[in-house]
Design an enzyme around this catalytic site. Sequence first.
Site, PDB file in Angstrom:
ATOM      1  N   CYS A  10       0.859  -1.183   0.000  1.00  0.00           N
ATOM      2  CA  CYS A  10       0.000   0.000   0.000  1.00  0.00           C
ATOM      3  C   CYS A  10       0.898   1.236   0.000  1.00  0.00           C
ATOM      4  O   CYS A  10       2.115   1.118  -0.123  1.00  0.00           O
ATOM      5  CB  CYS A  10      -1.004  -0.004   1.149  1.00  0.00           C
ATOM      6  SG  CYS A  10      -0.319   0.231   2.776  1.00  0.00           S
ATOM      7  N   CYS A  82      -4.346  -0.488  -2.238  1.00  0.00           N
ATOM      8  CA  CYS A  82      -4.869   0.857  -2.495  1.00  0.00           C
ATOM      9  C   CYS A  82      -4.541   1.235  -3.930  1.00  0.00           C
ATOM     10  O   CYS A  82      -3.613   0.698  -4.530  1.00  0.00           O
ATOM     11  CB  CYS A  82      -4.287   1.871  -1.516  1.00  0.00           C
ATOM     12  SG  CYS A  82      -2.527   2.175  -1.709  1.00  0.00           S
ATOM     13  N   CYS A  89       3.151   0.872  -8.256  1.00  0.00           N
ATOM     14  CA  CYS A  89       3.969  -0.304  -7.969  1.00  0.00           C
ATOM     15  C   CYS A  89       4.870  -0.603  -9.162  1.00  0.00           C
ATOM     16  O   CYS A  89       4.414  -0.589 -10.312  1.00  0.00           O
ATOM     17  CB  CYS A  89       3.075  -1.505  -7.686  1.00  0.00           C
ATOM     18  SG  CYS A  89       3.981  -3.020  -7.325  1.00  0.00           S
TER      19      CYS A  89
END
Length: 139
Positions: A10, A82, A89
Amino acid sequence: MSKKIIYFLCTGNSCRSQMAEGFGKHYLSDEWEVYSAGMEAHGLNPNAVKAMNEVGIDISDQTSDLIHIDLLNNADFVVTLCGDAADKCPLTPAHVKREHWGFDDPAKAEGTKEERWMVFQRVRDEIGARIKKFAETGE
């Protein structure tokens, strides 16, 4: 046989991914090595610790960590929790399964102290139910 690796991500590795790591270790530790990290490391949120203690899971010794690229690349399953983490990412290799399980950020809850606390409890319960479902069904 070595365990598979699941990596919960996250934004700040403060609330959601910390709770997911705690539930993951509780429900998945027979088959999985469980880790969590964030795009940033905001420190472990005391309310996340308190919320998990309510359900008998102690995460107070967990640390808030940045994403470790080697771990990301060697994970079997990466779960973003999230939208920010899903968007930012780093790319994962094709062999790494990646899914997004979105949950509200309890640290951004508004209202009275009690209302904000109820958001922590709700998100904790949602994360726990999702990981329990994964433990039971693999989905």
